[in-house]
Design a protein around this motif. Sequence first.
Motif, mmCIF file in Angstrom:
data_model
loop_
_atom_site.group_PDB
_atom_site.id
_atom_site.type_symbol
_atom_site.label_atom_id
_atom_site.label_comp_id
_atom_site.label_asym_id
_atom_site.label_seq_id
_atom_site.Cartn_x
_atom_site.Cartn_y
_atom_site.Cartn_z
ATOM 1 N N THR A 71 -8.499 -41.219 45.137
ATOM 2 C CA THR A 71 -7.385 -41.539 45.472
ATOM 3 C C THR A 71 -6.194 -40.571 45.604
ATOM 4 N N GLN A 72 -5.277 -40.308 46.477
ATOM 5 C CA GLN A 72 -3.995 -38.559 46.790
ATOM 6 C C GLN A 72 -3.477 -39.318 45.578
ATOM 7 N N GLU A 73 -3.596 -38.079 45.055
ATOM 8 C CA GLU A 73 -2.462 -37.782 43.460
ATOM 9 C C GLU A 73 -0.876 -37.494 44.182
ATOM 10 N N ASN A 74 -0.922 -37.453 45.615
ATOM 11 C CA ASN A 74 0.576 -36.881 45.711
ATOM 12 C C ASN A 74 0.846 -37.873 46.764
ATOM 13 N N ILE A 75 0.063 -39.125 46.921
ATOM 14 C CA ILE A 75 0.677 -39.949 47.706
ATOM 15 C C ILE A 75 1.178 -41.524 47.113
ATOM 16 N N PRO A 76 1.986 -41.754 47.249
ATOM 17 C CA PRO A 76 1.362 -43.006 46.269
ATOM 18 C C PRO A 76 1.036 -44.399 46.465
ATOM 19 N N ASP A 77 1.044 -44.434 47.929
ATOM 20 C CA ASP A 77 0.257 -45.294 48.739
ATOM 21 C C ASP A 77 -0.613 -45.043 49.554
ATOM 22 N N THR A 78 -1.648 -44.765 48.979
ATOM 23 C CA THR A 78 -3.011 -44.107 49.808
ATOM 24 C C THR A 78 -3.780 -44.429 51.116
ATOM 25 N N ASP A 79 -3.392 -46.050 50.891
ATOM 26 C CA ASP A 79 -3.927 -46.345 51.832
ATOM 27 C C ASP A 79 -3.039 -46.549 53.073
ATOM 28 N N SER A 80 -1.632 -46.879 52.592
ATOM 29 C CA SER A 80 -0.596 -47.133 53.365
ATOM 30 C C SER A 80 -0.582 -48.540 54.206
ATOM 31 N N ASP A 81 -0.798 -48.855 53.215
ATOM 32 C CA ASP A 81 -0.621 -50.825 52.839
ATOM 33 C C ASP A 81 0.246 -51.370 52.377
ATOM 34 N N GLY A 82 1.484 -50.143 52.318
ATOM 35 C CA GLY A 82 2.724 -50.952 50.870
ATOM 36 C C GLY A 82 2.937 -51.439 49.725
ATOM 37 N N TYR A 83 1.508 -50.833 48.987
ATOM 38 C CA TYR A 83 1.739 -51.074 47.848
ATOM 39 C C TYR A 83 0.954 -50.324 47.421
ATOM 40 N N LEU A 84 1.988 -49.855 46.252
ATOM 41 C CA LEU A 84 1.189 -48.967 45.390
ATOM 42 C C LEU A 84 -0.218 -48.876 44.892
ATOM 43 N N ASP A 85 -0.334 -47.055 44.686
ATOM 44 C CA ASP A 85 -1.920 -47.050 43.937
ATOM 45 C C ASP A 85 -2.036 -48.068 42.983
ATOM 46 N N GLY A 86 -0.819 -47.670 42.559
ATOM 47 C CA GLY A 86 -1.084 -47.843 40.545
ATOM 48 C C GLY A 86 -1.246 -49.651 41.017
ATOM 49 N N VAL A 87 0.199 -50.699 41.942
ATOM 50 C CA VAL A 87 0.078 -51.668 41.261
ATOM 51 C C VAL A 87 -1.683 -52.462 42.169
#
Length: 230
Positions: A71-87
Motif C-alpha cells: 500500500t502507499q505509505e503517504n496515502i492513507p486510503d490507497t484504493d480511495s474507497d473511503g476506508y483507511l488502509d489500516g482499518v
Amino acid sequence: DSFIMTNVNANTNTNSNINTNVNANANINQNVNVNQNANLNLNTNTSTPLPNSEDSDNDSLTDTEEVIYNTQENIPDTDSDGYLDGVEIENGYNPKGSGLLTGSDLVQTYTNDIYNYSVVYPRAFLAQTTSQETKKEVIFLATTGEFIEVTIDDNPSRLSVSAWYMARFPSVDSSSLEKITVNGLSGILSPDKLSVYLGQDDKIYVISYDYGTKSELNFRTTFKMIYQSF
C-alpha cells in the motif's frame, strides 16, 4: 465494503511474552530453520505500552506494514474507497481494491488440522511450527524478527476464559481484561492488548505478539487482523 470496525484501547501493560530463540536462515528457496524453545514467561508489570513504529500517513498501518501489503505509505486510503488502509486490513478487507483480503495476493491461510483452526497471515511472513506432529505451537515470523504465535493450552475444567486467566495470573486486576468475541468464540484481551485468549471446549487458544527487543511495534494492526481471522 462494509464491516465492523474494532476499537482496541491500550491500558495497563501486562507482558505475556514467549522467550523464543529464533534462528532464521533464509535462502532463495525461502527455507527457514527455526529453533524455538518456548517457555511461558508471564510478567505483570505496569510499564508504559510500547508505541507503534512510524506511520507516515496516519492510516493505522506502520510504514513497515505498508511494505508487506504493498500500500502507499503517504496515502492513507490507497484504493480511495473511503476506508483507511489500516482499518481495512484489521477487518479483513483488501486495501487495494474491493473484496476480502483473502481474495488478494497479500495474505495466505494457515490451517491447523489437529486443533481445528485457521488464521490469515501476511504472505511476507513465514509460518513455522515447533512440531509437525503436534502443531501445538505455530509462529508467523516477520523479517524484523517479530512474530505472532498461536499456542494451545489445556482447560480440563472448562472454565470461562476469564476464570482460566485469573487462575493463572491472580495478581492481574480483572477489570483490566477486555472481553471480546472472535467468530463466535468468547475470549479476552490481555491488559497490554498483545495477547488474545479464546476458549473452546477444554482448550484455550492463545494468540500473542512477540516483539523481542524492539522498542516500537511494527505489526500491531497485523496482529489484530490475524486474531480476528481466527
